[in-house]
Motif scaffolding. Structure first.
Motif, mmCIF file in Angstrom:
data_model
loop_
_atom_site.group_PDB
_atom_site.id
_atom_site.type_symbol
_atom_site.label_atom_id
_atom_site.label_comp_id
_atom_site.label_asym_id
_atom_site.label_seq_id
_atom_site.Cartn_x
_atom_site.Cartn_y
_atom_site.Cartn_z
ATOM 1 N N ARG A 96 10.084 32.518 -42.568
ATOM 2 C CA ARG A 96 10.678 31.281 -43.074
ATOM 3 C C ARG A 96 9.609 30.380 -43.690
ATOM 4 N NH1 ARG A 96 12.569 29.258 -38.514
ATOM 5 N NH2 ARG A 96 14.422 30.576 -38.590
ATOM 6 N N ASP B 35 8.455 31.855 -46.928
ATOM 7 C CA ASP B 35 9.498 31.701 -47.927
ATOM 8 C C ASP B 35 9.359 30.358 -48.635
ATOM 9 O OD1 ASP B 35 11.959 32.612 -49.233
ATOM 10 O OD2 ASP B 35 12.924 30.985 -48.135
ATOM 11 N N LYS B 36 9.075 29.310 -47.895
ATOM 12 C CA LYS B 36 8.890 27.989 -48.495
ATOM 13 C C LYS B 36 7.668 27.972 -49.421
ATOM 14 C CE LYS B 36 11.058 25.439 -44.692
ATOM 15 N NZ LYS B 36 10.850 24.453 -43.604
ATOM 16 N N GLN C 72 8.575 29.934 -52.630
ATOM 17 C CA GLN C 72 9.528 29.219 -53.468
ATOM 18 C C GLN C 72 8.857 28.100 -54.261
ATOM 19 O OE1 GLN C 72 12.972 28.032 -51.261
ATOM 20 N NE2 GLN C 72 14.128 27.407 -53.053
ATOM 21 N N LYS D 9 11.602 31.488 -57.408
ATOM 22 C CA LYS D 9 12.802 30.774 -56.978
ATOM 23 C C LYS D 9 13.958 31.756 -56.806
ATOM 24 C CE LYS D 9 11.466 26.372 -59.059
ATOM 25 N NZ LYS D 9 11.017 25.831 -57.771
ATOM 26 N N ASN D 10 13.746 32.989 -57.292
ATOM 27 C CA ASN D 10 14.730 34.066 -57.125
ATOM 28 C C ASN D 10 14.689 34.565 -55.679
ATOM 29 O OD1 ASN D 10 15.888 36.736 -56.998
ATOM 30 N ND2 ASN D 10 15.813 36.808 -59.234
ATOM 31 N N LYS D 11 15.761 34.315 -54.933
ATOM 32 C CA LYS D 11 15.781 34.637 -53.511
ATOM 33 C C LYS D 11 15.648 36.130 -53.246
ATOM 34 C CE LYS D 11 18.329 33.745 -49.233
ATOM 35 N NZ LYS D 11 18.256 35.134 -48.724
ATOM 36 N N SER D 12 16.203 36.955 -54.099
ATOM 37 C CA SER D 12 16.129 38.407 -53.894
ATOM 38 C C SER D 12 14.686 38.891 -53.929
ATOM 39 C CB SER D 12 16.958 39.139 -54.954
ATOM 40 O OG SER D 12 18.318 38.832 -54.830
ATOM 41 N N ARG E 7 12.008 37.009 -53.306
ATOM 42 C CA ARG E 7 11.331 36.475 -52.120
ATOM 43 C C ARG E 7 11.674 37.289 -50.876
ATOM 44 N NH1 ARG E 7 13.665 31.690 -53.605
ATOM 45 N NH2 ARG E 7 14.523 31.363 -51.522
ATOM 46 N N ASP E 8 12.938 37.612 -50.715
ATOM 47 C CA ASP E 8 13.354 38.393 -49.542
ATOM 48 C C ASP E 8 12.649 39.740 -49.503
ATOM 49 O OD1 ASP E 8 15.001 36.373 -48.709
ATOM 50 O OD2 ASP E 8 16.852 37.298 -49.424
#
Length: 311
Positions: free
Chosen positions: A187, A190-191, A194, A201-204, A206-207
């Motif tokens: 987590r 992730d910040k 981002q 900023k693309n969550k996929s 980052r995940d």
């Protein structure tokens, strides 16, 4: 402009078509194959055909477990043994000082020879696809078919992004060491991701990158599941395709599968694919990006399953 944008702008330039370019640099090495850690899948309702084997090579920052669900489906539906591997400097496979495509191809050749099946199909995604192409170009007799997933034998479309992601990850691992568990560590990272560059900023994306974080019981530290220091050193090698094969060719039957929304197989790559792989076909899966196999798994299955039915 943040710090990473400044770093990025300092080492890129643009050609006449406003495309990002970098100097093409390659390390030289004498390949010394390593034994790749693998998972083997056999049909759950019977015995696999002893003559056929599908070997799957993941992409940069990936792992063999990314392919678990599809590997099981391929095995069950095509009655075939499926082998997924961690590429060198990834996951549980050996971390080495060298990371050329010649190194990676030698690892895959050793895996192919280990399983000793006369009808081997080699499939690779992205970086794994380039390494698989080298196997077909260097040792075509080892393969019955080649399947290349969303990559071409050219400079990668991610040239302007992936090297930067690697640097961001390396720079920030110390900032999450105080977190209480892996969930909190991911987590926190992730910040950081981002806020670093616009494309993250693309969550996929980052995940996908966050899955690289694991907790090392021996040291009590959060660490990366990939050898990012070596990957950074060899990033030019990984982003490009070995120049030794600019004028090569192979007779291995080849299927390229591209994502309809991906730019990794562009119009400029087609003539090169035709020259190196004259027995190739190209299928594009609509509404899929670079991770076509995870974004559109059912459509991907439909493309691959007929290729596994070798008489």
């Amino acid at each position: 402009m943040n710090r990473y944008s400044k770093i990025f702008s300092s080492f890129i330039s643009f050609n006449a078509k406003n495309q990002i370019i970098l100097a093409r640099y390659q390390h030289t090495s004498i390949p010394k194959p390593v034994t790749l850690v693998e998972d083997v899948y056999n049909p759950s309702n019977g015995t696999a055909d002893p003559e056929r084997c599908l070997i799957i090579a993941h992409g940069l920052f990936g792992f063999r477990t990314n392919w678990r669900s599809l590997a099981k489906a391929f095995s069950d539906r095509a009655n075939i043994k499926v082998v997924t591997v961690d590429m060198r400097n990834h996951g549980d496979s050996p971390h080495t000082a060298s990371m050329t495509y010649f190194d990676m191809a030698s690892d895959l050749m050793q895996t192919i020879r280990k399983h000793k099946t006369p009808k081997t199909i080699l499939m690779g995604h992205s970086m794994g696809g380039k390494a698989s192409m080298l196997v077909a170009l260097q040792e075509p007799a080892l393969l019955r078919k080649l399947i290349v997933v969303d990559i071409a034998p050219t400079v990668s479309a991610s040239l302007g992004e992936i090297p930067l992601y690697n640097r961001i990850l390396l720079d920030n691992i110390d900032k999450i060491q105080h977190e209480k568990d892996i969930v909190a560590a991911r987590r926190a990272m992730d910040k950081i991701l981002q806020a670093s560059v616009e494309s993250l900023k693309n969550k996929s994306i980052r995940d996908f990158l966050l899955m690289l974080i694991v907790h090392d019981e021996a040291s009590g530290q959060f660490v990366w599941r990939a050898n990012l220091e070596v990957l950074e050193e060899y990033m030019d090698d990984i982003m490009y395709f070995p120049k030794e094969f600019d004028n090569a060719t192979t007779n291995v039957e080849t299927l390229f599968i591209g994502g309809g929304k991906s730019n990794y197989i562009n119009d400029e790559a087609i003539p090169i694919m035709e020259r190196l792989f004259p027995k190739h076909r190209l299928i594009r899966i609509p509404n899929a990006g670079h991770w076509v196999h995870s974004e559109r798994p059912q459509e991907f299955l439909k493309c691959v399953l007929p290729e596994l039915e070798i008489k």
